[in-house]
Design a protein around this motif. Structure first.
Motif, PDB file in Angstrom:
ATOM      1  N   THR A 180       0.627  -0.719   0.456  1.00  0.00           N
ATOM      2  CA  THR A 180      -0.040  -0.386   0.010  1.00  0.00           C
ATOM      3  C   THR A 180       0.718   1.244   0.155  1.00  0.00           C
ATOM      4  O   THR A 180       0.222   2.276   0.158  1.00  0.00           O
ATOM      5  N   THR A 187      -8.431  12.049  -0.569  1.00  0.00           N
ATOM      6  CA  THR A 187      -8.854  10.788  -0.431  1.00  0.00           C
ATOM      7  C   THR A 187      -7.114  10.509   0.278  1.00  0.00           C
ATOM      8  O   THR A 187      -6.400  11.130  -0.152  1.00  0.00           O
ATOM      9  N   ASP A 188      -6.447   9.432   0.020  1.00  0.00           N
ATOM     10  CA  ASP A 188      -5.546   9.147   0.941  1.00  0.00           C
ATOM     11  C   ASP A 188      -4.450   8.885  -0.373  1.00  0.00           C
ATOM     12  O   ASP A 188      -4.368   8.404  -0.752  1.00  0.00           O
ATOM     13  N   ASP A 240      -3.204   5.961  -1.252  1.00  0.00           N
ATOM     14  CA  ASP A 240      -4.319   4.503  -1.886  1.00  0.00           C
ATOM     15  C   ASP A 240      -5.092   4.832  -3.607  1.00  0.00           C
ATOM     16  O   ASP A 240      -5.533   6.200  -3.725  1.00  0.00           O
ATOM     17  N   LEU A 269      -6.685   5.322  -5.274  1.00  0.00           N
ATOM     18  CA  LEU A 269      -7.912   4.829  -5.703  1.00  0.00           C
ATOM     19  C   LEU A 269      -8.940   5.891  -7.076  1.00  0.00           C
ATOM     20  O   LEU A 269      -7.807   6.975  -7.436  1.00  0.00           O
ATOM     21  N   SER A 327     -15.044   4.224  -2.921  1.00  0.00           N
ATOM     22  CA  SER A 327     -13.323   3.446  -3.207  1.00  0.00           C
ATOM     23  C   SER A 327     -13.056   3.065  -4.798  1.00  0.00           C
ATOM     24  O   SER A 327     -12.143   2.758  -5.942  1.00  0.00           O
ATOM     25  N   GLN A 337     -14.742  -0.530  -0.735  1.00  0.00           N
ATOM     26  CA  GLN A 337     -13.415  -1.333   0.152  1.00  0.00           C
ATOM     27  C   GLN A 337     -13.538  -2.379   1.155  1.00  0.00           C
ATOM     28  O   GLN A 337     -12.482  -3.295   1.537  1.00  0.00           O
ATOM     29  N   LEU A 378     -11.137  -1.806  -5.794  1.00  0.00           N
ATOM     30  CA  LEU A 378     -10.649  -0.377  -5.804  1.00  0.00           C
ATOM     31  C   LEU A 378     -10.594   0.257  -7.744  1.00  0.00           C
ATOM     32  O   LEU A 378      -9.947   1.208  -7.770  1.00  0.00           O
ATOM     33  N   ASN A 415     -10.149  -6.987  -5.472  1.00  0.00           N
ATOM     34  CA  ASN A 415      -8.982  -6.830  -5.159  1.00  0.00           C
ATOM     35  C   ASN A 415      -8.200  -7.644  -5.144  1.00  0.00           C
ATOM     36  O   ASN A 415      -6.996  -8.187  -4.322  1.00  0.00           O
ATOM     37  N   ARG A 427      -1.345  -2.666  -4.871  1.00  0.00           N
ATOM     38  CA  ARG A 427      -2.364  -2.234  -4.244  1.00  0.00           C
ATOM     39  C   ARG A 427      -3.093  -1.518  -5.152  1.00  0.00           C
ATOM     40  O   ARG A 427      -3.292  -0.583  -5.470  1.00  0.00           O
TER      41      ARG A 427
END
Length: 382
Positions: free
Chosen positions: A8, A56-57, A60, A62, A102, A117, A142, A157, A185
């Motif tokens: 990740t 979003t992170d 991640d 996405l 996601s 997710q 994802l 995933n 990921r």
């Protein structure tokens, strides 16, 4: 069954990030993105529409992309909402999931689908936003689904391919991709090969052609190889969507190659080293690749002959490239949309959105942009 471990780490200097995931604690040197090159008489894009959703992170991957069907634009918010627009007019807004969303919107056959997710797949009515059905899958979602021939095709995933009936949500079939111990990921989205068949790319550098109605496998072919020794060095995921161009299928892979497969002979006709987690672009006789180190490269589609390489955008975390009105467009970590001459690789213009560009699409000669900061926008060529 062995558990698959999803790496990740963020894609900033991806190789170094992978080394960090492997447990090394030594300090790595900071790699700075190249400064923007100076331009003379630069071209630019014209904004047509924009809206904002939650950010979003950074770690991640996405793909909260926009989609359009019958002139209506659908936008997904990671906080769990989906909104429909006709031009700038909001038609409806629907809260779909308290657990957030996601995977970006896929619209077709009167419905639109999104996922989260927790492995939940949601189908909504395009006209009203009413939830029609929900399906529980075994892994995080994802990547967007594909809708074709009365089926919603989704890859979770954990490497399971699902097909659900568009009308009812009833599961029609599943297909399990080979298990791999480690992978990035992320997952390539299913790609429509023709009305009856769907193309699936996997974490083990294979592509598969499955019958969309029955799930029967029709083709299995390896399209990339790795010469790494450690588990991290052997990662060779296909996370960018394959591209179907006539009789050819074009793929890119992490720490692997850009490859062109001839569907007629089911043979790889050429393969060149290029590490990329982004979807390639194909236009005319050119294959265009945004590599993980920020290089842009072009290859001749039938021979693999290099046409040009542009290294002015090194370490700028490039998005997938797309062709818009005869110009190549690619986004970067600062929200800059770079316009490239596809014949020479020269940068000929730029425009600016907000936040790291995650996904570019071109639909009906308009550019659809989504960023990590939550800026969703549509542009057209000036």
């Amino acid at each position: 069954m062995n558990r698959k471990y999803k790496i990740t780490c963020a894609l900033t200097v991806l190789t170094l990030a992978m080394a960090g995931c492997a447990g090394k604690t030594s300090k790595v040197p900071e790699v700075k993105p190249n400064p923007l090159p100076k331009l003379v008489q630069a071209s630019s894009l014209v904004p047509v529409f924009s809206t904002s959703v939650a950010a979003t992170d950074a770690a991640d991957p996405l793909r909260l992309r926009l989609d359009v069907d019958n002139g209506v634009v659908f936008a997904v918010n990671p906080n769990g909402e989906v909104t429909a627009f006709n031009g700038k007019q909001k038609l409806w807004q629907s809260k779909v999931s308290k657990a957030g969303l996601s995977a970006g919107v896929e619209a077709g056959e009167g419905i639109l689908v999104v996922g989260n997710q927790k492995g939940q797949l949601f189908a909504l009515d395009q006209a009203t936003g009413q939830q029609l059905w929900t399906a529980q899958l075994t892994g995080a979602l994802l990547a967007p689904s594909s809708i074709q021939s009365g089926r919603v095709i989704t890859v979770s995933n954990d490497g399971t391919v699902y097909a659900h009936e568009v009308a009812t949500g009833k599961q029609a079939w599943t297909y399990n991709l080979p298990n791999v111990q480690f992978s990035l990921r992320g997952m390539a989205a299913p790609v429509v090969l023709d009305p009856r068949n769907v193309l699936i790319a996997s974490s083990n550098a294979y592509i598969y052609v499955l019958d969309a109605l029955s799930g029967t496998p029709k083709l299995q072919r390896r399209v990339a190889i790795s010469d790494g020794r450690s588990d991290i060095q052997k990662l060779i995921d296909i996370d960018g969507d394959p591209v179907v161009a006539g009789q050819f299928v074009v793929t890119t892979s992490y720490q692997g190659q850009v490859t062109v497969l001839d569907l007629a002979s089911q043979q790889v006709i050429w393969s060149e080293d290029a590490s990329s987690t982004q979807r390639p672009e194909v236009a005319g006789n050119g294959v265009f690749v945004a590599q993980n180190d920020g290089k842009l490269a072009a290859f001749e589609i039938t021979t693999g002959q290099p046409l040009w390489v542009n290294d002015q955008l090194l370490n700028r975390q490039l998005s997938n490239p797309v062709m818009l009105a005869g110009q190549l467009v690619v986004g970067d970590l600062d929200g800059v949309l770079h316009l490239i001459d596809p014949a020479t690789g020269n940068i000929i213009g730029r425009s600016k959105t907000s936040g790291e560009v995650r996904t570019l699409r071109v639909i009906d000669n308009q550019l659809y942009v989504s960023t990590r900061k939550g800026a969703l926008s549509i542009w057209q060529s000036r």
